[in-house]
Enzyme design. Structure first.
Site, short mmCIF file in Angstrom:
data_model
loop_
_atom_site.label_atom_id
_atom_site.label_comp_id
_atom_site.label_asym_id
_atom_site.label_seq_id
_atom_site.Cartn_x
_atom_site.Cartn_y
_atom_site.Cartn_z
CB SER A 49 3.55 -3.20 8.19
OG SER A 49 3.40 -2.23 7.19
CG HIS B 180 0.80 -4.98 2.35
ND1 HIS B 180 1.22 -3.80 1.79
CD2 HIS B 180 0.52 -4.69 3.64
CE1 HIS B 180 1.19 -2.84 2.69
NE2 HIS B 180 0.77 -3.36 3.82
CD GLU C 20 3.72 -0.58 -0.16
OE1 GLU C 20 4.10 0.45 -0.78
OE2 GLU C 20 2.94 -0.53 0.81
CD GLU D 201 -0.72 -1.28 0.10
OE1 GLU D 201 0.11 -0.92 -0.76
OE2 GLU D 201 -0.60 -1.02 1.31
CG ASP E 104 6.98 0.14 2.44
OD1 ASP E 104 7.94 0.14 3.23
OD2 ASP E 104 5.79 0.13 2.81
CD GLU F 226 7.22 3.53 2.74
OE1 GLU F 226 6.40 3.17 3.61
OE2 GLU F 226 6.90 3.78 1.56
CG ASP G 254 5.48 4.04 6.93
OD1 ASP G 254 4.78 4.75 7.67
OD2 ASP G 254 5.05 2.98 6.43
CE LYS H 140 1.79 4.28 5.53
NZ LYS H 140 2.30 2.99 6.07
CB SER I 63 1.28 6.87 2.31
OG SER I 63 1.07 5.47 2.33
CG HIS I 64 -2.55 3.53 0.15
ND1 HIS I 64 -2.99 2.50 -0.65
CD2 HIS I 64 -1.20 3.33 0.27
CE1 HIS I 64 -1.97 1.73 -0.99
NE2 HIS I 64 -0.89 2.22 -0.46
NE ARG I 65 -0.99 2.71 7.33
CZ ARG I 65 -0.57 2.73 8.61
NH1 ARG I 65 -0.83 3.78 9.37
NH2 ARG I 65 0.09 1.72 9.11
CB SER I 66 -2.55 -2.48 3.81
OG SER I 66 -2.56 -2.56 5.22
CE LYS J 255 3.41 3.71 0.85
NZ LYS J 255 4.28 2.57 1.21
#
Length: 504
Positions: A111, A227, A236, A279, A314, A364, A389, A414, A441-444, A465
């Site tokens: 996303s 996701h 999330e 994730e 999220d 989020e 985000d 990010k 933050s990570h990404r998917s 996260k």
């Protein structure tokens, strides 16, 4: 040592000079070579240093001592295409200096916000159009020759050089944010290596921050939205162990809640419902968002952490905004009857219910990336942390707009949304100055690169996260945080209840 520039002519000139140097070196006598590089003096000094230190392993000591004397310069930059956790191509970069080789990999989101920097993909049929060979070519043919000879400690100057001189666009559309970020992240690692300090320490120094803080992990334990293949609209459902005394204890809490959740889901919906999303969170085939929250609360209770573990979400609402400006909580059902559409006002009421009925501390992207009005109204209510985000895309210009308009009160950090480490640091600095919270933050679509763990500590974000305590590309970050906490020893500080308010 000869510095190359971005132009092909200067690159050719540099190659000719190197060729001439090799010819000269070929005809040097041994003595001339020793004298040219002052080797006798350097070796003598190294032996004396080993003797003075009474090094138990003199050869290892001398090797390290000599390596530290190498000039702070990039000797080679190599880009390549590798694969992320979803099996899609992504970009990796190696930077070589006299101190070693430093590698970085970039993630990719599912996303993605419309304001994000350009992730350059090849298009066409190969790799379903997601190839990164053009971005890799840009590293090897444009960025690499321009960086050879540069000092990797000059992070901001080199990031600006890549963006302004080599790329020249506002959104990194020429070279690709994925190409530039791979190099920028590898530069940060090389800079730390050059200084002989841990990566998190180097990052803190780049930011002018003197606080090293272990973040509260926000574990994504139920996946929905883009996701997962279930009907949950919201993306999330997370748990935050704010009541832990250390990051290690937070990991224990997160792991135990996660496994209790698996037992709860298996009992209610069967073994098939225990499959996980991108994730690592579970993706039971439910549709009611409150049902998802009820599952999380039950898991927290069964684990014995009621009060110590809070909930975050999220929503990723941009994914289900309709053409008529409403939010469709049944957007995964094609040609649905529209009965689950809600107005912005109705969504605010729903979020307020979440905050009243559950231990909700963070939401989020509760609205579309262009729906700053409703986001600001929810923020003004003060019920919980409202994280931007897609709304902010880690872009300093968007962050300033949000600060001025009071859109939200926390930044989701990010690095691949903006494309350089320097701009990411700038966005965090602005957010902290405004009194906001920050969540790294990570990404998917992730990789085994654990960079954001060091980033979170070095920038004292207070929150991170990086998925569920499941799947190695997620745990690589969590495991790195455990190592950092161990390394800091008595100086280790866990954000805990103070996760939203850590200034520099």
């Amino acid at each position: 040592r000869y510095h190359s520039t971005s132009s092909s002519s200067s690159s050719s000139s540099g190659n000719k000079k190197k060729s001439d140097y090799r010819k000269i070196r070929r005809y040097m006598s041994i003595q001339e070579y020793i004298e040219t590089h002052n080797l006798s003096k350097r070796v003598e000094e190294t032996i004396n240093a080993a003797v003075k230190a009474k090094a138990p392993e003199p050869i290892s000591f001398m090797a390290d001592h000599l390596r530290k004397q190498t000039p702070p310069a990039i000797t080679k930059v190599v880009g390549r295409q590798v694969f992320d956790s979803r099996g899609n191509p992504t970009v990796e970069c190696d930077i070589h200096t006299g101190k070693g080789m430093f590698r970085a990999m970039v993630p990719s989101g599912a996303s993605t916000g419309i304001y994000e920097a350009v992730e350059l993909r090849d298009g066409g049929n190969a790799w379903m159009g997601k190839g990164c060979t053009t971005a890799v070519k840009n590293i090897n043919e444009i960025i690499a020759p321009a960086l050879v000879g540069k000092d990797p400690r000059e992070q901001k100057a080199l990031d600006e050089f890549m963006c302004k001189e080599l790329d020249g666009t506002d959104n990194k559309g020429k070279l690709g944010a994925n190409a530039i970020l791979a190099v920028s992240t590898a530069l940060a690692k090389a800079g730390a290596g050059e200084k002989g300090v841990p990566l998190y320490k180097h990052i803190s120094e780049l930011a002018g921050n003197n606080k090293l803080v272990l973040p509260v992990p926000a574990f994504n334990i139920i996946n929905g939205g883009s996701h997962a293949g279930n009907k949950l609209a919201m993306q999330e459902f997370m748990i935050l162990p704010v009541g832990a005394k250390s990051f290690a204890e937070a990991m224990q809490m997160g792991s135990e809640v996660y496994h209790n959740l698996k037992s709860v889901i298996k009992k209610k919906y069967g073994q098939d419902a225990c499959n996980v999303g991108d994730e690592g969170g579970f993706a039971p085939n439910i549709q009611d968002n409150k049902e998802g929250l009820d599952l999380v609360v039950e898991a927290i209770e069964k684990a014995g952490y009621t009060g110590k573990v809070k909930i975050g979400m999220d929503v990723a609402a941009s994914e289900f905004l309709t053409k008529d400006g409403m939010y469709d909580l049944d957007f995964k059902t094609e040609n649905n009857d529209g009965s689950m559409k809600k107005t912005g006002k109705e969504m605010i009421d729903l979020y307020n219910e979440f905050c009243t009925q559950y231990p909700m501390v963070s939401i989020e992207d509760p609205f579309d990336q262009d729906d700053a009005e409703n986001t600001a109204l929810l923020t003004a209510g003060g019920k919980c942390q409202i994280v931007g985000d897609d709304l902010l895309v880690t872009n300093p210009k968007r962050v300033q707009q949000a600060i001025d308009g009071k859109w939200c009160n926390a930044l989701l950090l990010k690095i691949n949304q903006i494309g350089t480490i320097s701009e990411s640091i700038e966005a965090v600095g602005m957010s902290k100055k405004a009194g906001w919270g920050v969540m790294a933050s990570h990404r998917s679509g992730e990789t085994e690169d654990s960079f954001i763990a060091d980033l979170a500590v070095g920038l004292a974000t207070g929150q991170i996260k990086t998925g569920a305590p499941c799947r190695s590309e997620r745990l690589s970050k969590m495991n790195q945080l455990l190592r950092i906490e161990e390394e800091l020893g008595a100086d280790a500080v866990y954000a805990g209840e103070n996760y939203r308010h850590i200034g520099w």
